[in-house]
Design a protein around this motif. Structure first.
Motif, mmCIF file in Angstrom:
data_model
loop_
_atom_site.group_PDB
_atom_site.id
_atom_site.type_symbol
_atom_site.label_atom_id
_atom_site.label_comp_id
_atom_site.label_asym_id
_atom_site.label_seq_id
_atom_site.Cartn_x
_atom_site.Cartn_y
_atom_site.Cartn_z
ATOM 1 N N THR A 1 -51.403 -9.860 -29.246
ATOM 2 C CA THR A 1 -50.058 -9.288 -29.308
ATOM 3 C C THR A 1 -49.573 -9.418 -30.740
ATOM 4 N N ASN A 2 -48.643 -8.586 -31.089
ATOM 5 C CA ASN A 2 -48.056 -8.662 -32.420
ATOM 6 C C ASN A 2 -46.931 -9.690 -32.352
ATOM 7 N N GLN B 1 -39.123 -10.827 -33.703
ATOM 8 C CA GLN B 1 -37.919 -10.128 -34.152
ATOM 9 C C GLN B 1 -37.038 -9.718 -32.979
ATOM 10 N N SER B 2 -37.636 -9.551 -31.815
ATOM 11 C CA SER B 2 -36.844 -9.147 -30.652
ATOM 12 C C SER B 2 -36.205 -10.339 -29.938
ATOM 13 N N GLN C 1 -45.318 -11.247 -34.714
ATOM 14 C CA GLN C 1 -44.222 -11.041 -35.663
ATOM 15 C C GLN C 1 -43.197 -10.069 -35.083
ATOM 16 N N GLN C 2 -43.693 -8.991 -34.494
ATOM 17 C CA GLN C 2 -42.801 -8.000 -33.902
ATOM 18 C C GLN C 2 -42.051 -8.605 -32.714
#
Length: 134
Positions: A117-118, A124-125, A120-121
């Motif tokens: 999974t990303n 951010q959520s 970092q992305q």
């Protein structure tokens, strides 16, 4: 004049020795009392919360460290199983070791898949707590 006689102390009667059964019963009773006292001193364990059925979207650094260790253990276990399956002369034992090695390899692949999974992305959520004003 006659000498006064000292009163004689009565001789203590020998106490009968407890039988082996009596000693064992006394020991069992002491152990039971100690166990009851120990149980009374231990607080009740809290009930576990609901079990997580899906991996979290965000992986913390502590999670990542644990997962790295787990992946390492699974890989070592799979390699050891492959080695010992080759060394084993009994076919049924070798087959069982191979199945265990495949299980470890499968768990390794599952865990690796969850990690794709990303992060970092996903981070951010995640809502951040408000920062106090200086």
């Amino acid at each position: 004049m006659p000498q006064p006689q000292m009163p004689q102390r009565p001789q203590p009667q020998p106490q009968p020795q407890p039988t082996m059964i009596q000693r064992m019963q006394a020991q069992a009773q002491q152990q039971a009392q100690a166990q009851q006292a120990e149980q009374a001193a231990v607080p009740a364990r809290p009930q576990a919360g609901p079990r997580m059925t899906t991996p979290p979207q965000v992986i913390t650094s502590k999670d990542a460290s644990y997962l790295k260790d787990q992946l390492s253990w699974l890989l070592v276990a799979a390699k050891k199983c492959a080695h010992y399956a080759k060394e084993c002369s009994d076919a049924s034992v070798a087959s069982a070791i191979q199945r265990i090695g495949q299980m470890h390899q499968h768990h390794y692949q599952l865990l690796l898949g969850h990690l794709k999974t990303n992060n970092q992305q996903a981070m951010q959520s995640v809502p951040q707590p408000p920062q106090p004003a200086h």
